[in-house]
Design an enzyme around this catalytic site. Structure first.
Site, PDB file in Angstrom:
ATOM      1  N   ASP A   1       3.742   1.175   8.999  1.00  0.00           N
ATOM      2  CA  ASP A   1       3.711   2.036   8.416  1.00  0.00           C
ATOM      3  C   ASP A   1       5.059   1.979   6.899  1.00  0.00           C
ATOM      4  OD1 ASP A   1       6.489   1.323   7.905  1.00  0.00           O
ATOM      5  OD2 ASP A   1       7.292   2.003   9.842  1.00  0.00           O
TER       6      ASP A   1
ATOM      7  N   LEU B   1       1.080  -1.181  -0.006  1.00  0.00           N
ATOM      8  CA  LEU B   1      -0.382   0.097   0.080  1.00  0.00           C
ATOM      9  C   LEU B   1       0.688   1.190   0.294  1.00  0.00           C
ATOM     10  CD1 LEU B   1      -2.577  -1.241   2.418  1.00  0.00           C
ATOM     11  CD2 LEU B   1      -3.043  -0.723   0.591  1.00  0.00           C
TER      12      LEU B   1
ATOM     13  N   HIS C   1       3.101 -11.310   9.693  1.00  0.00           N
ATOM     14  CA  HIS C   1       4.045 -11.326   9.220  1.00  0.00           C
ATOM     15  C   HIS C   1       5.147 -12.724   9.382  1.00  0.00           C
ATOM     16  CE1 HIS C   1       7.748 -11.111   6.400  1.00  0.00           C
ATOM     17  NE2 HIS C   1       8.779 -11.574   7.036  1.00  0.00           N
TER      18      HIS C   1
END
Ligand code: GRF
Length: 201
Positions: free
Chosen positions: A150, A102, A118
């Protein structure tokens, strides 16, 4: 500034590209009557994603949002997905096997309200094939990480980690399965901590 705790059940959205086993774990962990939150929307960039079927089976709104090829594809996805997230008044976005990156702008809009899982002990082995990376590095231990998202790839403040041993004879498949079992515990627990205001970025 973290909005949590909200003082009402949070509205959760899950973004997933594939089989959706973490989505299933989240659906189990947050049934509709849970006072802390519930999954109300699942978005996938792949029409055939099992995650969408699993959402439908659970009675949760499932939306396929295409990620068109080429320049502008990401912006198009983010426009449509962003609008859905706003219209459905989503409080927290959960990336669960969402195989796209993103934009910093999108992630910035959701700062403190977007998590990812993850399959490694970050900051070790970010990016693709984390389990293969762990085997190739010869580490004795790996695991999974839930973190705030982030602008980086698999960076961002860590909410929690769960560890697993790497065993002699492990293959990518056996190691992935061992980690996945821990992911299914880690993600719901991390979401609870965030919703209670116990974990902030
Ligand atoms: C998980 O290993 C997750 O950590 C990674 O992608 C995989 C998704 O699996 N980001 P699933 O679709 O939740 O079963």
């Amino acid at each position: 500034m973290s909005p949590f705790p909200l003082g009402r059940p949070a509205r959760l959205a899950v973004l997933a590209s594939g089989r959706g086993s973490n989505l299933e774990a989240l659906l189990r962990a947050f049934p509709p009557e849970d006072p802390l939150g519930r999954v109300v929307l699942v978005i996938s960039d792949r029409r055939e994603a099992l995650a969408l079927q699993k959402a439908v089976q659970s009675g949760v709104e499932a939306e396929y949002v295409p990620w068109p090829k080429g320049e502008g594809g990401r912006a198009r996805f983010e426009e449509v997905a962003g609008q859905l997230l706003c219209e459905r008044r989503i409080d927290l976005v959960l990336l669960a096997g969402f195989m796209r990156i993103l934009s910093p702008q999108f992630v910035g809009q959701w700062a403190g309200r977007i998590l990812n899982i993850h399959p490694s002990l970050l900051p070790a082995f970010p990016g693709l094939h984390a389990q293969r990376q762990a085997l190739q590095a010869g580490v004795r231990e790996t695991g999974c990480t839930v973190h705030f998202v982030d602008a980086g790839v698999d960076t961002g403040p860590i909410v929690l980690q769960r560890r697993v041993p790497v065993l002699p004879g492990d293959t990518e498949e056996t190691l992935s399965a061992r980690i996945l079992a821990q992911e299914h515990l880690a993600y719901p627990e991390a979401v609870r901590r965030v919703l209670r205001g116990e974990a902030r970025p």
